[in-house]
Design an enzyme around this catalytic site. Structure first.
Site, short mmCIF file in Angstrom:
data_model
loop_
_atom_site.label_atom_id
_atom_site.label_comp_id
_atom_site.label_asym_id
_atom_site.label_seq_id
_atom_site.Cartn_x
_atom_site.Cartn_y
_atom_site.Cartn_z
N LYS A 185 -14.54 63.91 -1.90
CA LYS A 185 -15.93 64.27 -2.18
C LYS A 185 -16.58 64.55 -0.83
O LYS A 185 -16.85 63.64 -0.06
CB LYS A 185 -16.63 63.12 -2.90
CG LYS A 185 -18.16 63.24 -3.00
CD LYS A 185 -18.59 64.39 -3.89
CE LYS A 185 -20.09 64.31 -4.15
NZ LYS A 185 -20.90 64.49 -2.91
N GLY A 242 -20.19 54.55 4.30
CA GLY A 242 -21.56 54.97 4.06
C GLY A 242 -22.49 53.77 3.97
O GLY A 242 -22.22 52.69 4.51
N SER A 243 -23.59 53.97 3.26
CA SER A 243 -24.65 52.97 3.22
C SER A 243 -24.27 51.80 2.32
O SER A 243 -23.43 51.91 1.42
CB SER A 243 -25.94 53.60 2.69
OG SER A 243 -25.81 53.94 1.32
N GLY A 246 -25.46 52.67 -1.47
CA GLY A 246 -24.58 53.62 -2.15
C GLY A 246 -23.19 53.07 -2.36
O GLY A 246 -22.59 53.23 -3.43
N GLY A 247 -22.67 52.40 -1.34
CA GLY A 247 -21.33 51.85 -1.45
C GLY A 247 -21.25 50.74 -2.48
O GLY A 247 -20.28 50.65 -3.24
N GLU A 266 -16.66 50.74 3.69
CA GLU A 266 -17.28 50.24 4.93
C GLU A 266 -18.77 50.51 4.79
O GLU A 266 -19.20 51.66 4.69
CB GLU A 266 -16.71 50.97 6.14
CG GLU A 266 -17.30 50.50 7.44
CD GLU A 266 -17.12 51.52 8.55
OE1 GLU A 266 -18.13 51.87 9.18
OE2 GLU A 266 -15.98 51.98 8.75
N CYS A 303 -21.13 53.06 13.24
CA CYS A 303 -21.06 51.83 12.45
C CYS A 303 -20.83 50.61 13.34
O CYS A 303 -21.09 49.48 12.92
CB CYS A 303 -19.96 51.94 11.40
SG CYS A 303 -18.40 52.57 12.03
N GLU A 392 -28.97 46.38 8.79
CA GLU A 392 -28.65 47.46 9.71
C GLU A 392 -29.75 48.51 9.74
O GLU A 392 -30.25 48.95 8.71
CB GLU A 392 -27.33 48.12 9.31
CG GLU A 392 -26.90 49.26 10.24
CD GLU A 392 -25.67 49.99 9.74
OE1 GLU A 392 -24.91 50.49 10.59
OE2 GLU A 392 -25.47 50.05 8.51
#
Length: 507
Positions: A185, A242-243, A246-247, A266, A303, A392
């Site tokens: 994706k 990603g965030s 969302g993750g 992650e 990250c 974060e």
């Protein structure tokens, strides 16, 4: 010779065909021309996943040498498009040429490293317990074990690494090395970069006579595309960078499937640094200056960005903060990867503004897609009582947490959530303090550093890029280094199976 410029065609790659969508979205480059790209749909996801499953019946049983040559050919094809990748990548992301070229080298290096790794075969963890027919009271059968690929894998491209953590990045390289077809994706922040890398993989598929469904790229699309991908019954694992929000949503969808699958996400980390007294006294200002450089590298969009520094109150801590402030004040505004990331950075900054327990040391206000450094200071009590201070902020924002001494530093360390990294700055006089902190930090982070800065992740056999939640969703995994291949393998035991029908890696 390819032209140095690149004009995307904007189509998806589905099982060897470049497919147009019914609708398009327009890219939002940091500079240069915007282009239209087809929007992904659940139907395209279904087609790609079915093709990946079909490809697995041959690719999953291919030889390690064939897969190694395939990975090396992908790397060669990416290098052949190097100038074009830099052209479109710098336009889309605003990253400088040197950064894109370095990231391309890391991407191709990962592919070649995995080729070497699977040729050696150690990752297979082959085991054999020979039959003991005369053993009493019961005989033992002949038992063999080997690691086998799990099936089609979904990979989500990352916004901050258009090459190393995206289309042909670490997740894709590890999955292909393991013998798993991949459906990517693509991230809408850099669709042109994703497209040209997909072209390189497509060319390698043809040159190596691999099944067309071994790789597909689906561009754009709303949440339904990502949801349909992780919930597709033929997908057996997901790689994501990603965030946290969302993750976590995708992680929950994977767990709620009729057949739950692993989600290797992650998600976020503040990567705390602990300055121990002897080191702070001897070189606090030097460490402060180095921290500023790490904090602002790539506009803080890493990250492993060290967002929090823990230092004792007093003159030595003051010198550290003053040096960091001075160095940060000299950093010009930098272009962020997307308008959305820039907006999120500004929103993150507002969490610190106006809090009574947080002292602004250096603040800047930016417009549009640019970001300038910001620096704040608080104490351990305030930090431990306010969860938002430990979330974060993706960008060049630093928080100094002051502690009264060894006991409070240890209490603070115990209060941190899971991290990708944790760092100790120490001199010889700090050994006893460090010995006490290390077991605590070992339970908090996947990578521990001494007298360094965590930005920059070596791609090597020993690297661990992961950690306890919320740094990642699987504390036993890494998304960087050769150990990452284990995410896409599972052990299979063969009892009394004749050599003639065993997998090639066991026969």
């Amino acid at each position: 010779m390819l032209d140095d410029t690149f004009k995307p065609h904007g189509r998806h790659l589905i099982a060897g065909d470049w497919v147009e969508g019914e609708t398009t979205f327009r890219s939002e480059p940091a500079s240069g021309e915007a282009f239209d790209y087809s929007v992904g749909t659940p139907d395209l996801v279904d087609r790609a996943c079915k093709a990946a499953e079909e490809a697995f019946w041959s690719y999953g049983y291919s030889s390690r040498e064939d897969r190694a040559r395939f990975l090396e050919t992908i790397a060669d094809e990416i290098d052949a498009r190097g100038a074009q990748i830099t052209f479109i990548g710098t336009s889309e992301t605003g990253l400088p040429q040197a950064r894109l070229e370095g990231e391309r080298g890391r991407t191709t290096g990962q592919l070649r490293l995995f080729a070497e790794h699977i040729r050696k075969g150690d990752y297979l963890d082959r085991r054999h317990d020979a039959a003991l027919p005369d053993r009493q009271p019961l005989p033992r059968p002949d038992i063999k074990m080997v690691q086998r690929p799990i099936g089609p894998v979904a990979v989500f491209g990352a916004s901050n690494f258009p090459l190393a953590f995206s289309t042909a990045g670490g997740d894709t390289a590890a999955a292909l090395a393991a013998g798993c077809p991949v459906v990517v994706k693509g991230h809408s922040a850099h669709p042109g970069t994703g497209e040209i890398v997909a072209e390189a993989i497509h060319a390698a598929i043809g040159k190596c006579d691999m099944p067309a469904g071994v790789f597909s790229l689906i561009q754009g699309g709303k949440r339904d595309v990502g949801q349909s991908l992780v919930q597709h019954p033929l997908i057996k694992a997901v790689g994501f960078t990603g965030s946290l929000g969302g993750g976590r949503a995708l992680f929950d969808l994977c767990a709620q499937r009729p057949e739950p699958i692993p989600f290797f996400g992650e998600l976020g980390s503040v990567n705390p640094m602990f300055l121990l007294p002897a080191a702070a006294k001897a070189r606090g200002a030097q460490i402060g200056e180095g921290w500023a450089g790490s904090l602002t590298m790539g506009a803080g969009q890493f990250c492993t960005n060290p967002g929090i520094a823990v230092v004792e109150t007093g003159a030595d801590g003051d010198a550290f903060v003053a040096a960091a402030k001075d160095a940060l004040s000299k950093v010009d505004p930098q272009v962020m990867l997307t308008d959305g990331i820039a907006a999120a950075y500004k929103d993150g900054k507002t969490r610190f503004d106006g809090r009574n327990a947080v002292k602004p040391v250096l603040t800047n206000d930016d417009e549009g897609r640019h970001a300038s450094p910001n620096l704040y200071e608080t104490d351990a009590d305030a930090y431990l009582q306010d969860h938002a201070l430990g979330e974060e902020v993706f960008g060049p924002l630093g928080l100094v947490v002051r502690v009264s001494g060894a006991d409070e530093m240890e209490t603070l360390a115990r209060g941190f959530e899971g991290q990708l990294t944790a760092t100790l700055h120490m001199d010889d006089g700090d050994t006893n303090r460090a010995r006490t902190l290390l077991p605590i930090l070992e339970r908090k982070a996947g990578r521990l550093l001494v007298n360094g800065f965590p930005t920059g992740v070596e791609v090597a056999d020993t690297m661990v890029h992961g950690g306890p939640y919320p740094a990642s969703t699987n504390f036993g995994a890494t998304s960087v280094g050769t150990l990452s291949i284990r995410r896409f393998l599972r052990p299979v035991c063969y009892q009394n199976v004749p050599d003639a029908i065993l997998p090639g890696d066991l026969a």
